[in-house]
Design an enzyme around this catalytic site. Structure first.
Site, mmCIF file in Angstrom:
data_model
loop_
_atom_site.group_PDB
_atom_site.id
_atom_site.type_symbol
_atom_site.label_atom_id
_atom_site.label_comp_id
_atom_site.label_asym_id
_atom_site.label_seq_id
_atom_site.Cartn_x
_atom_site.Cartn_y
_atom_site.Cartn_z
ATOM 1 N N ASP A 273 -48.861 14.727 -4.412
ATOM 2 C CA ASP A 273 -48.393 15.994 -3.844
ATOM 3 C C ASP A 273 -46.863 15.997 -3.758
ATOM 4 O OD1 ASP A 273 -48.010 14.322 -1.694
ATOM 5 O OD2 ASP A 273 -49.043 15.612 -0.228
ATOM 6 N N SER A 274 -46.230 14.889 -4.246
ATOM 7 C CA SER A 274 -44.774 14.907 -4.448
ATOM 8 C C SER A 274 -44.417 16.004 -5.446
ATOM 9 C CB SER A 274 -44.283 13.546 -4.961
ATOM 10 O OG SER A 274 -45.091 13.096 -6.034
ATOM 11 N N GLU B 216 -53.621 10.590 3.012
ATOM 12 C CA GLU B 216 -52.684 9.921 3.908
ATOM 13 C C GLU B 216 -53.292 9.766 5.295
ATOM 14 O OE1 GLU B 216 -48.960 12.040 4.025
ATOM 15 O OE2 GLU B 216 -48.728 12.002 1.840
ATOM 16 N N LYS C 230 -56.779 10.409 -3.160
ATOM 17 C CA LYS C 230 -55.961 9.672 -2.185
ATOM 18 C C LYS C 230 -55.757 10.563 -0.980
ATOM 19 C CE LYS C 230 -51.287 9.111 -2.510
ATOM 20 N NZ LYS C 230 -50.849 9.733 -1.249
ATOM 21 N N GLU D 174 -46.230 2.763 1.923
ATOM 22 C CA GLU D 174 -44.959 3.416 1.578
ATOM 23 C C GLU D 174 -43.884 3.101 2.622
ATOM 24 O OE1 GLU D 174 -45.213 7.506 0.340
ATOM 25 O OE2 GLU D 174 -43.036 7.778 0.405
ATOM 26 N N ASP E 66 -54.192 13.497 -5.355
ATOM 27 C CA ASP E 66 -53.693 13.422 -3.979
ATOM 28 C C ASP E 66 -54.211 14.637 -3.215
ATOM 29 O OD1 ASP E 66 -52.224 12.161 -2.060
ATOM 30 O OD2 ASP E 66 -50.252 12.715 -2.878
#
Ligand code: KIV
Length: 292
Positions: free
Chosen positions: A51-52, A122, A120, A189, A90
């Site tokens: 999602d960057s 978070e 993925k 991270e 993501d």
């Protein structure tokens, strides 16, 4: 049919085996078919449709605005551009926080419509039952701890995380909980290198570091950072393997100048009415050469 492979892509068990065998795992982000194909050819094990994209593709200042529709589109592009790597989607902010059912529905879309093989997400804590359910229904989950950019409004900055002893212990507990819930790997991270080493040692699943030092089982970077395309901001863990921004500006400005000065296109770069570019080319050389 004889050489049809049952599962041609890198698999989740293969990544877990890499840790046991001491082979470093390499991942990179990708957002489109052309770059994904190049990255695959260069030998990465997995591609993360991160999602960057919110920052590097969409031009937002955070990843928060990314939507399911946008991430599904990018995931489809990366899947179509590749055939060997494991593709991980993501899950964007809001797509896994509402309820377990809602999360399963969204994750299923990444596999069925996006062509991903894993997702993925978070965080930890409240997510543990969700991760268990995803794994139960057959969706591999990669965890993500430390600097989790979707929590930027809580963190207030993109600083190194888990610097105090207490925060480090919480992160260690979270990592073990993610492993117990069924995660196949965890992104760490921007945490201290010594903590990443301890987590890596304590887990049987691979840790994938980004800004967390050399002791993780693998590394991931945002492709635009590695290629030096995104040059607005460079934390010290990023190594530019080329000066993409300078190369792109240089190439485009040469073309602008060539067009303005009448140097592009030339006669050789133009067509006449008899041409068919797609017609098979007459081959030169000896008959033996042609048979090869
Ligand atoms: O969105 C992303 O690109 C990521 C990586 C930085 C791990 O989450």
């Amino acid at each position: 049919m004889s050489d049809l492979k049952v599962f041609p892509r890198v698999t989740v068990p293969q990544l877990i085996r890499s840790k046991r065998e001491g082979r470093k795992i390499v991942g990179l982000t990708a957002y489109d078919a052309v770059f994904a194909a190049l990255e695959e050819e260069a030998g990465v094990d997995f591609l993360l449709v991160g999602d960057s994209a919110g920052n590097v593709i969409a031009g937002h200042s955070t990843t928060i605005p990314m939507t399911m529709d946008a991430m599904l589109f990018l995931t489809r592009c990366v899947s179509r551009g590749t055939s060997r790597v494991l593709v991980i989607a993501d899950m964007p902010f809001g797509s896994f926080q509402v309820s377990v059912e809602d999360t399963v529905g969204n994750a299923v879309r990444f596999l069925k419509e996006g062509g991903a093989q894993a997702v993925k997400m978070e965080g930890a804590g409240y997510l543990i039952p969700t991760i268990r359910r995803l794994v139960d229904v057959g969706i591999p989950v990669m965890g993500h701890l430390g600097l989790t950019p979707q929590r930027i409004n809580i963190f207030g900055s993109y600083d190194v995380q888990a610097k105090t002893r207490e925060e480090a212990e919480t992160l260690m507990d979270d990592a073990k909980a993610l492993q117990d819930a069924g995660c196949f790997a965890i992104v760490l991270e921007k945490i201290p290198s010594s903590l990443a080493a301890r987590v890596t040692e304590a887990l049987s699943i691979p840790t994938i570091g980004i800004g967390s030092g050399p002791h993780c089982d693998g590394q991931i970077l945002v492709s635009y950072d590695l290629l030096g395309v995104f040059d607005k901001f460079k934390p010290k863990f990023i190594r530019h393997y080329m000066d993409g921004a300078k190369l792109i500006r240089g190439a485009v400005s040469s073309w602008v100048e060539d067009v303005r000065e009448g140097r592009y296109p030339t006669a050789a770069e133009s067509y006449d009415s008899t041409e068919d570019e797609n017609a098979p080319k007459r081959r030169s050389g000896t008959p033996t050469d042609q048979a090869r």
